[in-house]
Design an enzyme around this catalytic site. Sequence first.
Site, PDB file in Angstrom:
ATOM      1  N   HIS A  44       1.826   4.895  -2.652  1.00  0.00           N
ATOM      2  CA  HIS A  44       2.013   6.342  -2.436  1.00  0.00           C
ATOM      3  C   HIS A  44       3.376   6.794  -2.960  1.00  0.00           C
ATOM      4  O   HIS A  44       3.497   7.859  -3.564  1.00  0.00           O
ATOM      5  CB  HIS A  44       1.939   6.685  -0.946  1.00  0.00           C
ATOM      6  CG  HIS A  44       0.573   6.537  -0.344  1.00  0.00           C
ATOM      7  ND1 HIS A  44      -0.550   7.158  -0.866  1.00  0.00           N
ATOM      8  CD2 HIS A  44       0.145   5.854   0.742  1.00  0.00           C
ATOM      9  CE1 HIS A  44      -1.602   6.856  -0.113  1.00  0.00           C
ATOM     10  NE2 HIS A  44      -1.205   6.066   0.869  1.00  0.00           N
ATOM     11  N   HIS A  96       0.837  -1.205   0.000  1.00  0.00           N
ATOM     12  CA  HIS A  96       0.000   0.000   0.000  1.00  0.00           C
ATOM     13  C   HIS A  96       0.873   1.257   0.000  1.00  0.00           C
ATOM     14  O   HIS A  96       0.670   2.168  -0.810  1.00  0.00           O
ATOM     15  CB  HIS A  96      -0.921  -0.013   1.221  1.00  0.00           C
ATOM     16  CG  HIS A  96      -1.696   1.250   1.424  1.00  0.00           C
ATOM     17  ND1 HIS A  96      -3.018   1.364   1.058  1.00  0.00           N
ATOM     18  CD2 HIS A  96      -1.323   2.458   1.928  1.00  0.00           C
ATOM     19  CE1 HIS A  96      -3.422   2.606   1.338  1.00  0.00           C
ATOM     20  NE2 HIS A  96      -2.416   3.285   1.869  1.00  0.00           N
ATOM     21  N   GLU A  97       1.853   1.287   0.886  1.00  0.00           N
ATOM     22  CA  GLU A  97       2.689   2.493   1.004  1.00  0.00           C
ATOM     23  C   GLU A  97       3.507   2.743  -0.260  1.00  0.00           C
ATOM     24  O   GLU A  97       3.704   3.894  -0.660  1.00  0.00           O
ATOM     25  CB  GLU A  97       3.605   2.391   2.229  1.00  0.00           C
ATOM     26  CG  GLU A  97       2.870   2.311   3.570  1.00  0.00           C
ATOM     27  CD  GLU A  97       1.875   3.442   3.791  1.00  0.00           C
ATOM     28  OE1 GLU A  97       2.094   4.550   3.276  1.00  0.00           O
ATOM     29  OE2 GLU A  97       0.866   3.208   4.475  1.00  0.00           O
TER      30      GLU A  97
HETATM   31 ZN    ZN Z   1      -2.212   5.208   2.305  1.00  0.00          ZN
END
Ligand code: ZN
Length: 318
Positions: A231, A227-228
């Site tokens: 980003h 998930h990170e």
């Molecule tokens: Zn996030």
Amino acid sequence: MARSHSCCGSVVSLCTLHIFLTTSGWVELQESPSQSPPIFVFAQDYLEKFYQLPRNRFQSERKNSTSVIMEKLREMQRFFGLNETGKPNQETLEMMQKPRCGVPDSGDFMLTPGNPKWKQTNLTYRIIKYTPQLSEANVETAIQKAFQVWSNVSPLTFTKVSQGEVDIRISFVQGDHGDNSPFDGPNGILAHAFQPGQGIGGDVHFDAEETWTENSSNYNLFLVAAHEVGHSLGLSHSTDPGALMYPNYVFHDPSTYTLPQDDINGIQTIYGKSVGISGMFFAVLSMVVEVGGYPEVCLGSVKGGRCTLQSNTQWGHH
Ligand SMILES: [Zn+2]
Ligand SMILES: *[C@@H]1O[C@H](CO)[C@@H](O)[C@H](O)[C@H]1NC(C)=O
Ligand SMILES: *[C@@H]1O[C@H](CO)[C@@H](O)[C@H](O)[C@H]1NC(C)=O
Ligand SMILES: *[C@@H]1O[C@H](CO)[C@@H](O)[C@H](O)[C@H]1NC(C)=O
Ligand SMILES: *[C@@H]1O[C@H](CO)[C@@H](O)[C@H](O)[C@H]1NC(C)=O
Ligand SMILES: [Ca+2]
Ligand SMILES: [Zn+2]
């Protein structure tokens, strides 16, 4: 509004909510912040962290902030597909209690405005600080798999480097760690990451006070890292509860994990599609086997070892 009081053990007491909702609540409490119940403080804190609710420090600024808070609550409720009541009702507070990513859901990113992306596709990363909870080898495997989730469906490549300057620095840190986005101890915010850019851009921080695992116990490092990294590559949060870029932590079996379509669309919007070497090999092999013709490069996209051509003809093994 009769509600069982057995819930008092949860992070935020819903009994306080009961009192809160049965008084005329919001406005009065806003007028006398010294008596604000924990629930109010909690909801306001959540909106400040993730919905850019301004932090009002002075009485004069508080005058019309009730409507601002209600508007921010509606925005949060809209994001999560809840009823847009503008009130901190039970379903809203339950959503706010879920462990999640520290990156805001609205507005511009933590640092850089706009839609930054990496100019090059060959990116480097380095694990600066490990967690004592997993062996270094286990951390490296989880991180490497997290990058692979994205390199499988894009032209991006990720190379682990052990010294010097890199694009993406990864570290386990706790509390206030010098980037104005302190971690909060166990649960709550699990990690955060910065959009592509120089310096801190692209960096990933994990809350060192979480219990990090390789299995279904909270919290699976691979899933949070994947998930990170989204980003780090320039993606923001998705409202799709099935997406990897959904802000809340949701467990999926890491051994069978494939990137959901919403995230594939996101990354390919930024960096375009790509045929990985293994995908191309698979597509070529399948065409040779199934068509008996000459090997050709897949001109469409390869997903799950299947070549989708412009004409929507699909090649792959069934
Ligand atoms: Zn996030
Ligand atoms: C407070 O009210 C004034 C005038 O009604 C408005 O201009 C201002 O934007 C409001 N402040 C906030 C934070 O919404
Ligand atoms: C929204 O409110 C209606 C009635 O007010 C209720 O029936 C419905 O379950 C609520 N939706 C959600 C997602 O809670
Ligand atoms: C990435 O590719 C560019 C262009 O091919 C090259 O100049 C650069 O050194 C590469 N960077 C890394 C880290 O491999
Ligand atoms: C996950 O692994 C940890 C050790 O790393 C272990 O303590 C825990 O019981 C495991 N949980 C499950 C559900 O297997
Ligand atoms: Ca935390
Ligand atoms: Zn940080």
